[in-house]
Design a protein around this motif. Structure first.
Motif, mmCIF file in Angstrom:
data_model
loop_
_atom_site.group_PDB
_atom_site.id
_atom_site.type_symbol
_atom_site.label_atom_id
_atom_site.label_comp_id
_atom_site.label_asym_id
_atom_site.label_seq_id
_atom_site.Cartn_x
_atom_site.Cartn_y
_atom_site.Cartn_z
ATOM 1 N N PHE A 97 -56.606 21.529 7.130
ATOM 2 C CA PHE A 97 -56.771 20.811 5.867
ATOM 3 C C PHE A 97 -58.273 20.772 5.589
ATOM 4 O O PHE A 97 -59.049 20.284 6.427
ATOM 5 N N ALA A 98 -58.697 21.294 4.446
ATOM 6 C CA ALA A 98 -60.116 21.382 4.137
ATOM 7 C C ALA A 98 -60.396 20.909 2.713
ATOM 8 O O ALA A 98 -59.632 21.205 1.785
ATOM 9 N N ALA A 99 -61.489 20.178 2.548
ATOM 10 C CA ALA A 99 -61.884 19.670 1.237
ATOM 11 C C ALA A 99 -63.393 19.788 1.078
ATOM 12 O O ALA A 99 -64.142 19.827 2.068
ATOM 13 N N ILE A 100 -63.856 19.840 -0.156
ATOM 14 C CA ILE A 100 -65.287 19.856 -0.436
ATOM 15 C C ILE A 100 -65.878 18.506 -0.041
ATOM 16 O O ILE A 100 -65.397 17.455 -0.453
ATOM 17 N N LYS A 101 -66.917 18.535 0.755
ATOM 18 C CA LYS A 101 -67.577 17.296 1.171
ATOM 19 C C LYS A 101 -68.275 16.641 -0.021
ATOM 20 O O LYS A 101 -68.915 17.315 -0.830
ATOM 21 N N GLN A 142 -65.979 21.487 -15.904
ATOM 22 C CA GLN A 142 -66.928 21.756 -14.820
ATOM 23 C C GLN A 142 -66.314 21.454 -13.458
ATOM 24 O O GLN A 142 -66.553 22.171 -12.488
ATOM 25 N N ALA A 143 -65.527 20.365 -13.382
ATOM 26 C CA ALA A 143 -64.867 20.013 -12.128
ATOM 27 C C ALA A 143 -63.863 21.089 -11.725
ATOM 28 O O ALA A 143 -63.772 21.461 -10.545
ATOM 29 N N VAL A 144 -63.125 21.601 -12.686
ATOM 30 C CA VAL A 144 -62.165 22.675 -12.414
ATOM 31 C C VAL A 144 -62.888 23.934 -11.949
ATOM 32 O O VAL A 144 -62.444 24.622 -11.029
ATOM 33 N N ALA A 145 -64.026 24.229 -12.576
ATOM 34 C CA ALA A 145 -64.800 25.406 -12.184
ATOM 35 C C ALA A 145 -65.294 25.272 -10.751
ATOM 36 O O ALA A 145 -65.299 26.248 -9.989
ATOM 37 N N CYS A 146 -65.692 24.062 -10.365
ATOM 38 C CA CYS A 146 -66.146 23.812 -8.989
ATOM 39 C C CYS A 146 -65.012 24.051 -7.999
ATOM 40 O O CYS A 146 -65.196 24.738 -6.988
ATOM 41 N N LEU A 147 -63.849 23.507 -8.301
ATOM 42 C CA LEU A 147 -62.690 23.711 -7.433
ATOM 43 C C LEU A 147 -62.294 25.181 -7.369
ATOM 44 O O LEU A 147 -61.919 25.689 -6.315
ATOM 45 N N SER A 148 -62.385 25.858 -8.496
ATOM 46 C CA SER A 148 -62.006 27.269 -8.537
ATOM 47 C C SER A 148 -62.924 28.111 -7.663
ATOM 48 O O SER A 148 -62.465 29.034 -6.983
ATOM 49 N N ARG A 149 -64.220 27.804 -7.665
ATOM 50 C CA ARG A 149 -65.148 28.528 -6.803
ATOM 51 C C ARG A 149 -64.810 28.277 -5.333
ATOM 52 O O ARG A 149 -64.833 29.193 -4.511
ATOM 53 N N PHE A 150 -64.508 27.019 -5.012
ATOM 54 C CA PHE A 150 -64.144 26.669 -3.646
ATOM 55 C C PHE A 150 -62.883 27.410 -3.206
ATOM 56 O O PHE A 150 -62.823 27.981 -2.111
ATOM 57 N N MET A 151 -61.881 27.431 -4.061
ATOM 58 C CA MET A 151 -60.622 28.088 -3.723
ATOM 59 C C MET A 151 -60.778 29.600 -3.625
ATOM 60 O O MET A 151 -60.116 30.252 -2.816
ATOM 61 N N LEU A 202 -61.574 34.201 2.585
ATOM 62 C CA LEU A 202 -61.724 34.005 4.028
ATOM 63 C C LEU A 202 -60.382 33.917 4.742
ATOM 64 O O LEU A 202 -60.224 34.432 5.852
ATOM 65 N N VAL A 203 -59.416 33.278 4.106
ATOM 66 C CA VAL A 203 -58.081 33.176 4.698
ATOM 67 C C VAL A 203 -57.454 34.560 4.849
ATOM 68 O O VAL A 203 -56.876 34.883 5.892
ATOM 69 N N LEU A 240 -66.008 28.885 5.947
ATOM 70 C CA LEU A 240 -65.813 28.167 4.689
ATOM 71 C C LEU A 240 -66.885 27.094 4.530
ATOM 72 O O LEU A 240 -67.433 26.896 3.441
ATOM 73 N N SER A 241 -67.182 26.390 5.611
ATOM 74 C CA SER A 241 -68.230 25.370 5.576
ATOM 75 C C SER A 241 -69.580 25.988 5.254
ATOM 76 O O SER A 241 -70.347 25.462 4.439
ATOM 77 N N GLN A 242 -69.877 27.126 5.893
ATOM 78 C CA GLN A 242 -71.161 27.787 5.684
ATOM 79 C C GLN A 242 -71.318 28.250 4.240
ATOM 80 O O GLN A 242 -72.355 27.996 3.603
ATOM 81 N N GLU A 243 -70.315 28.904 3.702
ATOM 82 C CA GLU A 243 -70.420 29.430 2.348
ATOM 83 C C GLU A 243 -70.393 28.318 1.295
ATOM 84 O O GLU A 243 -71.056 28.417 0.269
ATOM 85 N N THR A 244 -69.629 27.264 1.563
ATOM 86 C CA THR A 244 -69.607 26.140 0.636
ATOM 87 C C THR A 244 -70.968 25.450 0.615
ATOM 88 O O THR A 244 -71.448 25.027 -0.448
ATOM 89 N N SER A 245 -71.613 25.347 1.758
ATOM 90 C CA SER A 245 -72.951 24.742 1.840
ATOM 91 C C SER A 245 -73.961 25.540 1.034
ATOM 92 O O SER A 245 -74.895 24.982 0.454
ATOM 93 N N GLN A 246 -73.780 26.839 0.988
ATOM 94 C CA GLN A 246 -74.737 27.701 0.299
ATOM 95 C C GLN A 246 -74.545 27.722 -1.209
ATOM 96 O O GLN A 246 -75.500 28.000 -1.946
ATOM 97 N N THR A 247 -73.331 27.409 -1.677
ATOM 98 C CA THR A 247 -73.047 27.596 -3.108
ATOM 99 C C THR A 247 -72.599 26.345 -3.864
ATOM 100 O O THR A 247 -72.798 26.249 -5.075
ATOM 101 N N LEU A 248 -71.993 25.366 -3.168
ATOM 102 C CA LEU A 248 -71.390 24.243 -3.891
ATOM 103 C C LEU A 248 -71.939 22.883 -3.495
ATOM 104 O O LEU A 248 -72.372 22.105 -4.339
#
Length: 202
Positions: free
Chosen positions: A25-29, A42-51, A57-58, A98-106
């Motif tokens: 189970f993973a979520a944006i910090k 903008q919130a949807v765009a953020c989630l879309s980038r995360f997904m 990666l999955v 996922l943590s590494q790439e999310t840290s770099q972009t989101l």
């Protein structure tokens, strides 16, 4: 569709089989703080980038993007005879990347809970309505609970003792504490996943 085709029951009716798997189970910090001043678009765009990052990666690690619950994603890595690496190792690698790439972009990373064990994998739902190919069982519930504990860790990734044992020394972890989890009758040892030792044989 690939998971469905690989299941022991091909018919589109409720039913399942016991499988060994690792659940993430993973979520944006800090998602709420990140999006508090954003528009819905903008919130949807953020989630879309995360997904999008997560989906890539999955797939790279032979897992399944199971479902979306708010800003939390449920990922499943099933045991497979065709895979050289364990489901636990593939899940742990996915969470770390996922943590590494999310840290770099989101944002500043993710909050994730990871648990391994026996689940029922199959088509869960109504005979006449919604049908979902997913997994159910104690490891699923435990992974969800561990995600809520991740807020107090430095890496944001918490794994269960069962997952740690399946990593067979490949994971560098810190023991955090022994604690009670909501909905669980006993206490659990929880560990913070720091990194993987990729240079060892599987």
């Amino acid at each position: 569709y690939e998971d469905l085709a690989a299941s022991s029951t091909a018919k589109l009716a409720p039913g399942g089989e016991y499988r060994e798997a690792t659940i993430v189970f993973a979520a944006i910090k800090n998602y709420e703080n990140l999006t508090v001043n954003q528009s819905p678009a903008q919130a949807v765009a953020c989630l879309s980038r995360f997904m999008t990052i997560c989906d890539r990666l999955v797939k790279e690690n032979s897992g399944s993007f199971d479902k979306i619950m708010g800003n939390t994603l449920m990922l499943v890595f099933r045991e497979s005879e065709g895979e050289k690496e364990s489901h636990a190792l593939r899940a742990a690698r996915t969470a770390l990347k996922l943590s590494q790439e999310t840290s770099q972009t989101l944002s500043d990373g993710i909050l994730a809970g990871i648990s391994s064990g026996t689940v029922i994998s199959g088509k869960i739902g109504s005979y006449t309505g919604k049908l979902d190919f997913t997994v159910i069982g104690s490891p699923v519930n435990l992974a969800a609970r561990l995600k809520t504990e991740a807020v107090d860790s430095s890496t944001g990734i918490i794994i269960s003792g069962s997952t740690m044992r399946l990593l067979k020394g490949r994971g560098r972890v810190n023991f955090l504490r022994r604690c009670s989890l909501k909905g669980k009758a006993r206490e659990y040892n929880i560990y913070e996943l720091c990194e993987l030792r990729e240079n060892q044989s599987s």
